[in-house]
Design an enzyme around this catalytic site. Structure first.
Site, short mmCIF file in Angstrom:
data_model
loop_
_atom_site.label_atom_id
_atom_site.label_comp_id
_atom_site.label_asym_id
_atom_site.label_seq_id
_atom_site.Cartn_x
_atom_site.Cartn_y
_atom_site.Cartn_z
N ALA A 68 61.22 19.51 81.62
CA ALA A 68 60.71 20.82 81.19
C ALA A 68 60.48 21.77 82.37
O ALA A 68 60.80 22.94 82.30
CB ALA A 68 59.43 20.63 80.39
N ASP A 119 62.38 13.80 82.01
CA ASP A 119 61.78 14.77 81.10
C ASP A 119 61.61 16.03 81.94
O ASP A 119 60.70 16.11 82.77
CB ASP A 119 60.46 14.19 80.59
CG ASP A 119 59.73 15.12 79.65
OD1 ASP A 119 60.24 16.23 79.39
OD2 ASP A 119 58.64 14.75 79.19
N LYS A 130 59.97 25.99 78.60
CA LYS A 130 59.31 26.07 79.90
C LYS A 130 60.28 26.72 80.89
O LYS A 130 60.41 27.93 80.90
CB LYS A 130 58.91 24.68 80.41
CG LYS A 130 58.03 23.75 79.57
CD LYS A 130 57.42 24.16 78.34
CE LYS A 130 56.54 23.15 77.63
NZ LYS A 130 57.02 21.83 77.40
N TYR A 144 79.26 28.47 62.98
CA TYR A 144 78.64 27.16 62.76
C TYR A 144 79.08 26.15 63.81
O TYR A 144 78.27 25.40 64.35
CB TYR A 144 78.99 26.64 61.36
CG TYR A 144 78.17 25.42 60.97
CD1 TYR A 144 76.99 25.56 60.25
CD2 TYR A 144 78.58 24.14 61.34
CE1 TYR A 144 76.22 24.46 59.91
CE2 TYR A 144 77.82 23.03 61.01
CZ TYR A 144 76.64 23.19 60.29
OH TYR A 144 75.89 22.10 59.96
N HIS A 149 45.14 16.15 68.51
CA HIS A 149 44.56 17.32 69.17
C HIS A 149 44.94 18.65 68.51
O HIS A 149 44.19 19.61 68.58
CB HIS A 149 44.94 17.35 70.66
CG HIS A 149 46.40 17.29 70.93
ND1 HIS A 149 47.15 16.16 70.71
CD2 HIS A 149 47.26 18.23 71.39
CE1 HIS A 149 48.40 16.40 71.04
NE2 HIS A 149 48.50 17.64 71.45
N PHE A 151 54.25 12.68 79.04
CA PHE A 151 53.78 13.83 78.27
C PHE A 151 53.38 13.36 76.87
O PHE A 151 53.88 12.35 76.39
CB PHE A 151 54.88 14.89 78.20
CG PHE A 151 54.44 16.14 77.49
CD1 PHE A 151 53.43 16.93 78.02
CD2 PHE A 151 55.01 16.51 76.30
CE1 PHE A 151 53.01 18.07 77.36
CE2 PHE A 151 54.60 17.66 75.63
CZ PHE A 151 53.59 18.43 76.16
N ASP A 152 52.49 14.10 76.20
CA ASP A 152 51.95 13.60 74.92
C ASP A 152 53.01 13.39 73.84
O ASP A 152 52.97 12.40 73.12
CB ASP A 152 50.77 14.45 74.42
CG ASP A 152 51.10 15.91 74.21
OD1 ASP A 152 52.10 16.38 74.77
OD2 ASP A 152 50.36 16.59 73.49
#
Ligand SMILES: *Cc1c(COP(=O)(O)O)cnc(C)c1O
Length: 457
Positions: free
Chosen positions: A216, A214, A257, A72, A449, A124-125
């Site tokens: 990715a 960001d 990604k 853990y 979407h 990004f969305d």
């Protein structure tokens, strides 16, 4: 004779996929309410919906799965994961998260407040969703060249320094940080140059702002810097990655990604105070700070994946496959975003289907046609994704209506790419007959979407 280029891997394990008939596909897509997210993957022949979590892990990554420490707290897997991020990306503090948007949720819970403005290149969305959900605003400062799909600019992900400085000068007190998405997904998988990162860092310092990346597709971004940016040809991918992140205070990462795993993400940062504050939200939303919603085996696979994704041979194989498809489509005269991005081909749907009105969702219309034609699943990056304005609730119509064909990492061969190209060519040849699209019959209040339901007009 010069030896041709070939993949830097061979295949050790395979997964069967099935062709369907056109009649079957017409029925499947109707049952899916013309939303490709609602299709069963078993009814998709070549799945280019996303490159997220769809990559093939290597034999080394699978063997790391067996070595996972499932304790853990304080698991050896956490330290392997943290040390890989420190080594490759250069950040001291790390919080694992179950995926990229979870990293956004934890970090933005600390940094983003009502009334804030978050300038960056095209957000990004999920990033935009997490900003708007907190009643703040994402301000798109991408260079104008990014919106002309025919222009071969090498770094269409760049931030426009004039646009950015305007935001900082006029509303600096409302800006918690500047965000760089690398590569810039929403404008077509387009990279940001080192020079632009450096210049934005100088502006950020002038106004006392943080930079969040960001990240990715950070490794694909580094590949483009190496092959396109002056003075970078002799730098290694790892050197470029280190320099990129030297301009950031913190990063959010979707490991689905460029860490080539099926699930995972993280936040990495320099500042102990930020780490302490984020740790509180980490524990509420994700889990204890040394596992954050992931199994020990996932952390091991991410650590290994980060090393593999930052090898030049891997990146060259990866990006050249995307280019292979792009070059084929361009030779057929099909309008795509140029230059070709790192992870996907973006077909310019407005130019492909000029007879379909924007109110009838042009890119979605093209994506439905491609599925019916060839069993290929792409995704709409257009008005459905752009969603409604949070204040006026009016539909937003973005400058670009794109159909994205995202290529999973190490999954399909170039024969599959040939099928995609032929399917699109058949639609291209009959494009003048396609005059109508779709209307929305049901939608969610945010990020519609994924679940939107459509009807043919
Ligand atoms: C995928 C992605 C995210 C969100 O990550 P998930 O793992 O899908 O939650 C955020 N930003 C960018 C640029 C992405 O590509």
């Amino acid at each position: 004779m010069e030896l041709p280029f070939a993949e830097s891997f061979r295949i050790k394990m395979v997964e069967p996929i099935r062709r369907t008939t056109r009649a079957e596909r017409e029925q499947f897509i109707r049952e899916a309410k013309f939303n490709l997210f609602n299709l069963k993957s078993a009814n998709v022949f070549i799945d280019l919906l996303t490159d997220s979590g769809t990559g093939a892990m290597s034999d080394r990554q699978w063997s790391e799965m067996m070595l996972g420490d499932e304790s853990y707290a304080g698991a050896s897997s956490f330290f392997k994961f943290r040390d890989a991020i420190r080594d490759i990306m250069g950040f001291e503090y790390v919080l694992p998260c179950h995926q990229g948007r979870a990293a956004e949720n934890v970090l933005f819970s600390v940094l983003v407040k009502e009334g804030h403005l978050v300038p960056g290149n095209s957000h990004f969305d999920t990033t935009k969703g997490h900003i708007e959900f907190r009643k703040a605003k994402a301000v798109d400062c991408t260079i104008d060249e990014a919106f002309d799909t025919t222009l071969a600019h090498p770094f269409k992900g760049n931030i426009d320094l004039v646009k950015l400085e305007k935001v900082l000068a006029e509303n600096g007190d409302r800006v918690p940080f500047i965000i760089f998405t690398i590569t810039c997904n929403s404008s077509g998988g387009q990279p940001v140059s080192l020079a632009n990162m450096k210049a934005v860092r100088q502006l950020a310092d002038k106004y006392g702002k943080k930079i969040v990346m960001d990240s990715a597709r950070f490794a694909e971004n580094a590949y483009f810097i190496k092959v396109r940016e002056d003075g970078c040809q002799n730098k290694s991918i790892r050197e470029i990655v280190k320099e990129m992140f030297s301009y950031a205070d913190a990063i959010t990462m979707s490991a689905k990604k460029d860490a080539i795993v099926n699930i995972g993400g993280f936040i990495a940062m320099r500042d102990k105070d930020l780490f302490d504050k984020a740790s509180v939200f980490e524990i509420i939303y994700e889990g204890y700070i040394t596992y954050g919603g992931l199994a020990g085996r996932d952390l091991n696979a991410i650590a290994r994946g980060l090393y593999e994704a930052t090898e030049f041979d891997y990146l060259e194989t990866r990006v050249r496959q995307v280019e292979y498809l792009g070059n084929k489509l361009m030779a057929m005269g099909i309008p795509i975003q140029q230059p070709v991005g790192g992870h996907a081909i973006f077909v310019d749907a407005k130019r492909f289907l000029p007879n379909v009105r924007k109110e009838e969702f042009v890119a979605q219309t093209l994506a439905v046609h491609l599925y019916v034609e060839a069993g290929v699943r792409g995704v709409e990056i257009g008005a459905i994704l752009a969603d409604r304005d949070p204040v006026t609730r009016e539909n937003r119509y973005p400058e670009l209506e794109l159909m994205r064909l995202a290529i999973p990492r190490r999954v399909y061969t170039n024969n599959h790419m040939d099928v995609v190209a032929a399917g699109l060519k058949n639609i291209w040849d009959r494009r003048s007959t396609i005059k109508t699209g779709f209307k929305i019959v049901r939608e969610a209040p945010i990020m519609r979407h994924f679940t939107v339901e459509l009807e043919k007009i």
